[in-house]
Scaffold this motif. Structure first.
Motif, PDB file in Angstrom:
ATOM      1  N   SER A 148    -117.735  14.361   5.997  1.00 56.03           N
ATOM      2  CA  SER A 148    -117.343  15.739   5.699  1.00 56.03           C
ATOM      3  C   SER A 148    -116.511  15.811   4.430  1.00 56.03           C
ATOM      4  N   PRO A 161    -119.074  27.510  -1.490  1.00 54.52           N
ATOM      5  CA  PRO A 161    -118.337  28.781  -1.639  1.00 54.52           C
ATOM      6  C   PRO A 161    -119.016  29.775  -2.571  1.00 54.52           C
ATOM      7  N   LYS A 182    -127.590  28.776   5.966  1.00 56.07           N
ATOM      8  CA  LYS A 182    -127.029  30.054   6.393  1.00 56.07           C
ATOM      9  C   LYS A 182    -126.502  30.817   5.187  1.00 56.07           C
ATOM     10  N   SER A 219    -122.994  18.427   7.170  1.00 49.63           N
ATOM     11  CA  SER A 219    -122.921  19.851   6.827  1.00 49.63           C
ATOM     12  C   SER A 219    -122.135  20.028   5.533  1.00 49.63           C
ATOM     13  N   ILE A 220    -122.383  21.145   4.881  1.00 51.88           N
ATOM     14  CA  ILE A 220    -121.671  21.451   3.637  1.00 51.88           C
ATOM     15  C   ILE A 220    -121.524  22.956   3.515  1.00 51.88           C
ATOM     16  N   ASN A 221    -120.378  23.393   3.030  1.00 51.61           N
ATOM     17  CA  ASN A 221    -120.115  24.819   2.829  1.00 51.61           C
ATOM     18  C   ASN A 221    -119.985  25.066   1.336  1.00 51.61           C
ATOM     19  N   ASN A 231    -114.932  19.227   1.712  1.00 53.20           N
ATOM     20  CA  ASN A 231    -114.911  20.655   1.402  1.00 53.20           C
ATOM     21  C   ASN A 231    -115.065  20.865  -0.097  1.00 53.20           C
ATOM     22  N   LYS A 290    -112.714  26.823  -3.414  1.00 51.14           N
ATOM     23  CA  LYS A 290    -113.263  28.128  -3.787  1.00 51.14           C
ATOM     24  C   LYS A 290    -113.355  28.363  -5.290  1.00 51.14           C
ATOM     25  N   ILE A 344    -126.286  23.924   6.039  1.00 48.83           N
ATOM     26  CA  ILE A 344    -125.812  24.281   4.696  1.00 48.83           C
ATOM     27  C   ILE A 344    -125.416  25.752   4.733  1.00 48.83           C
ATOM     28  N   THR A 345    -124.171  26.030   4.431  1.00 48.50           N
ATOM     29  CA  THR A 345    -123.702  27.413   4.392  1.00 48.50           C
ATOM     30  C   THR A 345    -123.469  27.799   2.942  1.00 48.50           C
ATOM     31  N   VAL A 346    -124.112  28.884   2.526  1.00 52.11           N
ATOM     32  CA  VAL A 346    -123.944  29.379   1.159  1.00 52.11           C
ATOM     33  C   VAL A 346    -123.318  30.763   1.242  1.00 52.11           C
ATOM     34  N   ASN A 347    -122.154  30.933   0.627  1.00 56.02           N
ATOM     35  CA  ASN A 347    -121.416  32.193   0.744  1.00 56.02           C
ATOM     36  C   ASN A 347    -121.727  33.206  -0.354  1.00 56.02           C
TER      37      ASN A 347
END
Length: 246
Positions: free
Chosen positions: A151, A178, A224, A174-176, A153, A156, A198-201
């Protein structure tokens, strides 16, 4: 004649002094080692070590303007290492590594703003890495071949995930990404075979350099995206080939 001899004598003295200065400079800094060599960042060039609370030795490069960059530890050269044949391995960073927001050096407080190119490359003993929100840039290959990393991060303020940044991070699940990230470089997540979430904001899909960015990632991996943005992603280059969900 005497005046001419005196002027010549002074000239040669000045010339000898110039040669001496050049020799001293050469021995201290211009020693034939160029940037990219594992021994380049010596103390004379600004590198220094900070011992974190958990005993981890963190290497920083002072950029002279109140900021610091996390850099490689000198045991891993700045060039590509094939995981199967590499003889050089980074072992400085072990377990869970927390990069601090600020560090002290010579009585000055420096803000950690960057993770340098290949800073953690080849580290096979680090399981997690927490980056402070003060970090605004991550260098190419920064976490490349960190085969035990599960993991990490992305702060931002980071606007780009550069080439090979997380390449071959085989245990990263997993990866977020920003909202600030607008571009993913070549092979950014190449070989991340365990990456499933994979979360893309960002409401606008970040630009993907090419198909190598997510090579080796399972087609069932979920990407996501923000509510109401799925169609935008499904119509965007390369993103459209992925499993987009809201």
């Amino acid at each position: 004649m005497t005046m001419i001899f005196y002027m010549k004598k002074n000239f040669f003295k000045a010339f000898e002094l110039l040669i001496l200065c050049a020799t001293v400079l050469c021995s201290c800094d211009d020693d034939g080692i160029t940037e990219g060599d594992p021994n380049y960042w010596t103390s004379s060039r600004g590198q220094f070590i900070s011992i974190l609370k958990d005993g981890t030795k963190m290497f920083f490069l002072d950029s002279k303007n109140g900021t610091a960059t996390v850099t490689f530890d000198g045991s891993n050269p700045l060039h590509w290492q094939d995981a199967s044949t590499a003889t050089v391995k980074v072992s400085t960073y072990k377990g869970d590594v927390n990069v601090p927001e600020f560090i002290e050096n010579d009585g000055k407080q420096l803000t950690v703003t960057s993770i340098g190119e290949e800073a953690f490359m080849g580290c096979r003993t680090m399981t997690a890495c927490v980056l402070p929100e003060t970090v605004t840039s991550i260098g190419q290959g920064a976490f490349n071949i960190c085969t035990t990393l599960t993991s990490v991060n992305i702060p931002k303020g980071v606007t780009e995930i550069p080439s090979a940044c997380f390449g071959r991070c085989e245990k990263l699940t997993s990866i977020n990404i920003p909202v600030s990230v607008t571009k993913l470089g070549r092979m950014a997540f190449y070989g991340c075979i365990a990456l499933r979430f994979i979360t893309v904001n960002a409401t606008e899909p970040p630009i993907i350099a090419d198909e190598t960015v997510f090579s080796s990632i399972s087609s069932s991996a979920e990407v996501k995206v923000p509510t109401g943005c799925s169609e935008t992603y499904k119509n965007a280059p390369i993103w459209k080939n992925m499993n987009i969900v809201e």
